[in-house]
Design a protein around this motif. Structure first.
Motif, PDB file in Angstrom:
ATOM      1  N   GLY A  40      32.920  42.592  39.987  1.00 29.79           N
ATOM      2  CA  GLY A  40      31.743  43.117  40.651  1.00 29.79           C
ATOM      3  C   GLY A  40      31.077  44.157  39.779  1.00 29.79           C
ATOM      4  N   VAL A  41      30.038  44.748  40.319  1.00 28.52           N
ATOM      5  CA  VAL A  41      29.312  45.770  39.572  1.00 28.52           C
ATOM      6  C   VAL A  41      30.209  46.951  39.198  1.00 28.52           C
ATOM      7  CG1 VAL A  41      27.374  47.384  39.681  1.00 28.52           C
ATOM      8  CG2 VAL A  41      27.121  45.074  40.587  1.00 28.52           C
ATOM      9  N   PRO A  42      31.094  47.443  40.083  1.00 33.20           N
ATOM     10  CA  PRO A  42      31.957  48.555  39.678  1.00 33.20           C
ATOM     11  C   PRO A  42      32.830  48.242  38.467  1.00 33.20           C
ATOM     12  CG  PRO A  42      31.971  48.336  42.059  1.00 33.20           C
ATOM     13  CD  PRO A  42      31.254  47.130  41.524  1.00 33.20           C
ATOM     14  N   LEU A  43      33.332  47.004  38.371  1.00 32.69           N
ATOM     15  CA  LEU A  43      34.170  46.660  37.227  1.00 32.69           C
ATOM     16  C   LEU A  43      33.363  46.626  35.932  1.00 32.69           C
ATOM     17  CD1 LEU A  43      36.480  43.861  38.686  1.00 32.69           C
ATOM     18  CD2 LEU A  43      36.879  46.314  38.513  1.00 32.69           C
ATOM     19  N   VAL A  44      32.144  46.123  36.007  1.00 32.37           N
ATOM     20  CA  VAL A  44      31.298  46.083  34.815  1.00 32.37           C
ATOM     21  C   VAL A  44      30.944  47.496  34.360  1.00 32.37           C
ATOM     22  CG1 VAL A  44      29.096  45.281  33.899  1.00 32.37           C
ATOM     23  CG2 VAL A  44      30.396  43.817  35.453  1.00 32.37           C
ATOM     24  N   VAL A  45      30.616  48.356  35.317  1.00 35.28           N
ATOM     25  CA  VAL A  45      30.322  49.750  34.979  1.00 35.28           C
ATOM     26  C   VAL A  45      31.566  50.427  34.398  1.00 35.28           C
ATOM     27  CG1 VAL A  45      29.637  51.985  35.928  1.00 35.28           C
ATOM     28  CG2 VAL A  45      28.491  49.897  36.694  1.00 35.28           C
ATOM     29  N   ALA A  46      32.738  50.101  34.926  1.00 30.43           N
ATOM     30  CA  ALA A  46      33.980  50.684  34.416  1.00 30.43           C
ATOM     31  C   ALA A  46      34.221  50.257  32.975  1.00 30.43           C
ATOM     32  CB  ALA A  46      35.151  50.270  35.301  1.00 30.43           C
ATOM     33  N   LEU A  47      33.935  49.001  32.649  1.00 36.44           N
ATOM     34  CA  LEU A  47      34.087  48.546  31.271  1.00 36.44           C
ATOM     35  C   LEU A  47      33.171  49.323  30.326  1.00 36.44           C
ATOM     36  CD1 LEU A  47      34.439  44.644  31.342  1.00 36.44           C
ATOM     37  CD2 LEU A  47      36.016  46.283  30.323  1.00 36.44           C
ATOM     38  N   ALA A  48      31.915  49.475  30.717  1.00 36.73           N
ATOM     39  CA  ALA A  48      30.964  50.182  29.861  1.00 36.73           C
ATOM     40  C   ALA A  48      31.335  51.656  29.705  1.00 36.73           C
ATOM     41  CB  ALA A  48      29.554  50.042  30.431  1.00 36.73           C
ATOM     42  N   LEU A  49      31.652  52.310  30.820  1.00 35.74           N
ATOM     43  CA  LEU A  49      32.003  53.730  30.754  1.00 35.74           C
ATOM     44  C   LEU A  49      33.314  53.948  30.016  1.00 35.74           C
ATOM     45  CD1 LEU A  49      31.415  56.629  31.564  1.00 35.74           C
ATOM     46  CD2 LEU A  49      32.523  56.192  33.761  1.00 35.74           C
ATOM     47  N   GLY A  50      34.309  53.106  30.299  1.00 34.76           N
ATOM     48  CA  GLY A  50      35.585  53.235  29.595  1.00 34.76           C
ATOM     49  C   GLY A  50      35.442  53.004  28.097  1.00 34.76           C
ATOM     50  N   GLY A  51      34.584  52.038  27.708  1.00 33.89           N
ATOM     51  CA  GLY A  51      34.356  51.809  26.284  1.00 33.89           C
ATOM     52  C   GLY A  51      33.720  52.994  25.592  1.00 33.89           C
TER      53      GLY A  51
END
Length: 226
Positions: A129-140
């Protein structure tokens, strides 16, 4: 005179030809309904918790990126000269491309980390979902910042004058690791988003067809197929 006692007509029984089938009449319809409404994925609270975990894990992976950068990045050679009792440090090879190679190595390693992290997250949670995609970007992004600081810390010393004195006059030594192109810090996040988007488009779950979107397939006897 009394009217003849005529029994009331029997209630009309629906014919299988004119009766509207219930959702349970087709075995695949209920399953499609459940799949479309009850299996869309976890709730928002669960997705937010998973996103927080992914952000932390991806950011911690930046330690690996930092160690690889220190190990694989080319060294920029410097030379120190003593002039009028003061040290002067300059590049040994003014036309060398080692400084560009330092930035390029960081960017390539960050892209590789982004691809691996995106593949791992997709394998764990295909219906993202959107939270997982945002987590990938922020974590990167956090992992890139951590890797950058670790590389600077573990690389050659920042005090080039002290290094020149320790090495001696005319002796070559390595310059500190420096990330000149700060845009390389976004390489991890961009690679993770692109890889995750591609994997979702190719191998992600598809929305099932619900009743009424197309003709119901039937067997040779007219019964609907499951």
């Amino acid at each position: 005179m009394t009217a003849p006692l005529t029994p009331p007509p029997p209630p009309h029984e629906p014919s299988p030809h004119d009766a509207w089938p219930s959702p349970g009449a087709y075995p695949g319809t209920a399953a499609a309904h459940d799949a479309g409404h009850g299996q869309d994925g976890p709730g928002m609270k669960t997705e937010l918790r998973e996103a927080a975990v992914i952000t932390v894990l991806v950011a911690i992976t930046g330690v690996v990126l930092g160690l690889l950068w220190v190990w694989l990045a080319p060294r920029v050679p410097l030379v120190g000269e003593l002039t009028d009792d003061s040290w002067v440090v300059y590049l040994k090879d003014t036309e060398g491309e080692q400084a560009v190679g330092v930035d390029g190595t960081f960017a390539l390693l960050a892209m590789a980390c982004g691809a691996v992290s995106a593949a791992a997250v997709f394998a764990w949670r295909r219906r993202g979902g959107v939270p997982l995609v945002v987590a990938l970007a922020l974590g990167g992004l956090l992992g890139s910042l951590l890797a950058w600081r670790i590389g600077v810390w573990l690389g050659p010393g920042q005090d080039v004058i002290a290094q020149a004195r320790a090495a001696g006059k005319g002796v070559t030594f390595s310059a500190p690791l420096k990330l000149s192109a700060k845009g390389a810090l976004l390489a991890w996040s961009l690679a993770a988003l692109l890889v995750h988007l591609g994997l979702t488009a190719l191998f992600g779950p598809r929305d099932p067809e619900t009743f009424g979107q197309g003709p119901v397939q039937k067997d040779p006897y007219g019964a609907p197929l499951a």
